[in-house]
Design a protein around this motif. Structure first.
Motif, PDB file in Angstrom:
ATOM      1  N   ASN A  34      41.661  36.692  51.862  1.00 57.49           N
ATOM      2  CA  ASN A  34      42.908  36.338  51.188  1.00 57.49           C
ATOM      3  C   ASN A  34      43.600  35.204  51.930  1.00 57.49           C
ATOM      4  O   ASN A  34      44.501  35.429  52.746  1.00 57.49           O
ATOM      5  CB  ASN A  34      43.817  37.562  51.101  1.00 57.49           C
ATOM      6  N   ILE A  35      43.177  33.979  51.658  1.00 59.66           N
ATOM      7  CA  ILE A  35      43.762  32.809  52.317  1.00 59.66           C
ATOM      8  C   ILE A  35      44.111  31.750  51.273  1.00 59.66           C
ATOM      9  O   ILE A  35      43.516  31.703  50.198  1.00 59.66           O
ATOM     10  CB  ILE A  35      42.791  32.195  53.356  1.00 59.66           C
ATOM     11  N   PRO A  36      45.082  30.899  51.571  1.00 59.04           N
ATOM     12  CA  PRO A  36      45.431  29.814  50.642  1.00 59.04           C
ATOM     13  C   PRO A  36      44.220  28.947  50.312  1.00 59.04           C
ATOM     14  O   PRO A  36      43.466  28.555  51.197  1.00 59.04           O
ATOM     15  CB  PRO A  36      46.488  29.019  51.423  1.00 59.04           C
ATOM     16  N   GLY A  37      44.037  28.706  49.018  1.00 60.20           N
ATOM     17  CA  GLY A  37      42.929  27.858  48.593  1.00 60.20           C
ATOM     18  C   GLY A  37      41.606  28.572  48.495  1.00 60.20           C
ATOM     19  O   GLY A  37      40.585  27.952  48.189  1.00 60.20           O
ATOM     20  N   GLY A  38      41.598  29.879  48.734  1.00 58.11           N
ATOM     21  CA  GLY A  38      40.333  30.623  48.688  1.00 58.11           C
ATOM     22  C   GLY A  38      40.478  31.904  47.907  1.00 58.11           C
ATOM     23  O   GLY A  38      40.763  31.902  46.729  1.00 58.11           O
ATOM     24  N   ASN A  39      40.279  33.032  48.588  1.00 60.21           N
ATOM     25  CA  ASN A  39      40.439  34.356  47.991  1.00 60.21           C
ATOM     26  C   ASN A  39      39.422  34.653  46.902  1.00 60.21           C
ATOM     27  O   ASN A  39      39.742  35.254  45.881  1.00 60.21           O
ATOM     28  CB  ASN A  39      41.854  34.550  47.436  1.00 60.21           C
ATOM     29  N   ASN A  40      38.176  34.245  47.096  1.00 60.56           N
ATOM     30  CA  ASN A  40      37.114  34.646  46.181  1.00 60.56           C
ATOM     31  C   ASN A  40      35.759  34.494  46.850  1.00 60.56           C
ATOM     32  O   ASN A  40      35.608  33.798  47.856  1.00 60.56           O
ATOM     33  CB  ASN A  40      37.176  33.849  44.873  1.00 60.56           C
ATOM     34  N   ILE A  41      34.764  35.151  46.269  1.00 63.68           N
ATOM     35  CA  ILE A  41      33.418  35.164  46.835  1.00 63.68           C
ATOM     36  C   ILE A  41      32.794  33.771  46.839  1.00 63.68           C
ATOM     37  O   ILE A  41      31.920  33.471  47.659  1.00 63.68           O
ATOM     38  CB  ILE A  41      32.532  36.164  46.048  1.00 63.68           C
ATOM     39  N   GLN A  42      33.261  32.905  45.942  1.00 63.35           N
ATOM     40  CA  GLN A  42      32.692  31.563  45.849  1.00 63.35           C
ATOM     41  C   GLN A  42      32.881  30.754  47.130  1.00 63.35           C
ATOM     42  O   GLN A  42      32.196  29.749  47.340  1.00 63.35           O
ATOM     43  CB  GLN A  42      33.320  30.806  44.671  1.00 63.35           C
ATOM     44  N   MET A  43      33.786  31.179  48.004  1.00 58.76           N
ATOM     45  CA  MET A  43      33.973  30.476  49.274  1.00 58.76           C
ATOM     46  C   MET A  43      32.666  30.408  50.059  1.00 58.76           C
ATOM     47  O   MET A  43      32.381  29.418  50.735  1.00 58.76           O
ATOM     48  CB  MET A  43      35.035  31.171  50.128  1.00 58.76           C
ATOM     49  N   LEU A  44      31.854  31.460  49.963  1.00 55.37           N
ATOM     50  CA  LEU A  44      30.584  31.487  50.695  1.00 55.37           C
ATOM     51  C   LEU A  44      29.631  30.413  50.181  1.00 55.37           C
ATOM     52  O   LEU A  44      28.952  29.743  50.963  1.00 55.37           O
ATOM     53  CB  LEU A  44      29.940  32.872  50.578  1.00 55.37           C
ATOM     54  N   ASP A  45      29.583  30.238  48.864  1.00 56.37           N
ATOM     55  CA  ASP A  45      28.733  29.200  48.282  1.00 56.37           C
ATOM     56  C   ASP A  45      29.193  27.811  48.708  1.00 56.37           C
ATOM     57  O   ASP A  45      28.374  26.932  49.016  1.00 56.37           O
ATOM     58  CB  ASP A  45      28.745  29.286  46.750  1.00 56.37           C
ATOM     59  N   VAL A  46      30.502  27.609  48.728  1.00 55.89           N
ATOM     60  CA  VAL A  46      31.049  26.302  49.111  1.00 55.89           C
ATOM     61  C   VAL A  46      30.686  25.990  50.562  1.00 55.89           C
ATOM     62  O   VAL A  46      30.246  24.878  50.890  1.00 55.89           O
ATOM     63  CB  VAL A  46      32.572  26.271  48.913  1.00 55.89           C
TER      64      VAL A  46
END
Length: 218
Positions: A60-72
């Motif tokens: 839960n961070i600004p600009g993120g908060n989803n599983i897609q962060m790992l792909d990025v």
């Protein structure tokens, strides 16, 4: 543990949390280079400019908060290791993030010794799961065809993300903007979630998540 210098990136929007993790890392790896940021866009900027050995990432961070962060992160730096460090209940979130590519999932209420163990495990090329997560995985495997299997598990990762945001009070417009989806697509996901979980409204959805969260934790 390999004695070569490590560059570790801590991504959390709370200064106190970042400082605490930094101290623990310094105890394990006195010569480690540690970078700290408070948002996902800032994390991407660091990853683009540096070879990172480990990202300690809050969900839960600004600009993120989803599983897609790992792909990025993986697209920016192939093979990058990510240890999720989150206040989100591991019984609901850990397996999804591990399956999506994270090398470990650490609940923020865990002890300092657990944090150190997780850091060591991931930096040494392993995967970290708490006993709670391991027990849940074994239970899922043993009860694959059992009616008592957690119904939340039948949601896809994207459906799970949408359900999570609905529970947190976000509307279709907000979800559309946050996840970069068409509003009609979000509405479709919402309908699928309600159908799969056999609920008719957000209150029932919250109750369903709360019920199975408690069930899995006991």
């Amino acid at each position: 543990m390999n004695s070569s210098p490590k560059h570790i990136l801590i991504v959390d929007d709370h200064d106190v949390v970042r400082y605490g993790i930094m101290l623990l890392i310094k105890e394990l790896l006195p010569w480690a280079q540690i970078s700290q940021v408070g948002s996902f866009p800032d994390a991407i900027e660091v990853v683009e400019k540096n070879k990172i050995d480990l990202v300690v990432l809050d969900i839960n961070i600004p600009g993120g908060n989803n599983i897609q962060m790992l792909d990025v992160l993986e697209r920016k730096q192939k093979g990058i290791k990510v240890l999720i460090f989150s206040a989100y209940d591991e019984s609901l979130y850990a397996l999804r993030y591990l399956q999506a590519g994270a090398k470990g999932y650490l609940y923020k209420q865990n002890s300092n010794s657990d944090v150190k163990l997780a850091l060591q495990s991931v930096l040494n090329g392993g995967t970290y799961m708490s006993k709670t997560v391991k027990d849940g995985l074994i239970n899922n495997l043993l009860n694959n065809n059992n009616e008592d299997v957690n119904p939340i598990d039948i949601l896809s990762n994207r459906e799970f993300e949408v359900a999570q945001m609905l529970i947190f009070g976000h509307g279709v417009t907000e979800i559309s903007s946050s996840l970069n989806l068409q509003m009609s697509t979000v509405s479709t996901y919402k309908n699928r979630i309600f159908e799969k979980l056999k609920v008719d409204n957000i209150v029932q959805l919250i109750d369903k998540f709360r019920l199975w969260n408690i069930t899995e934790a006991n």
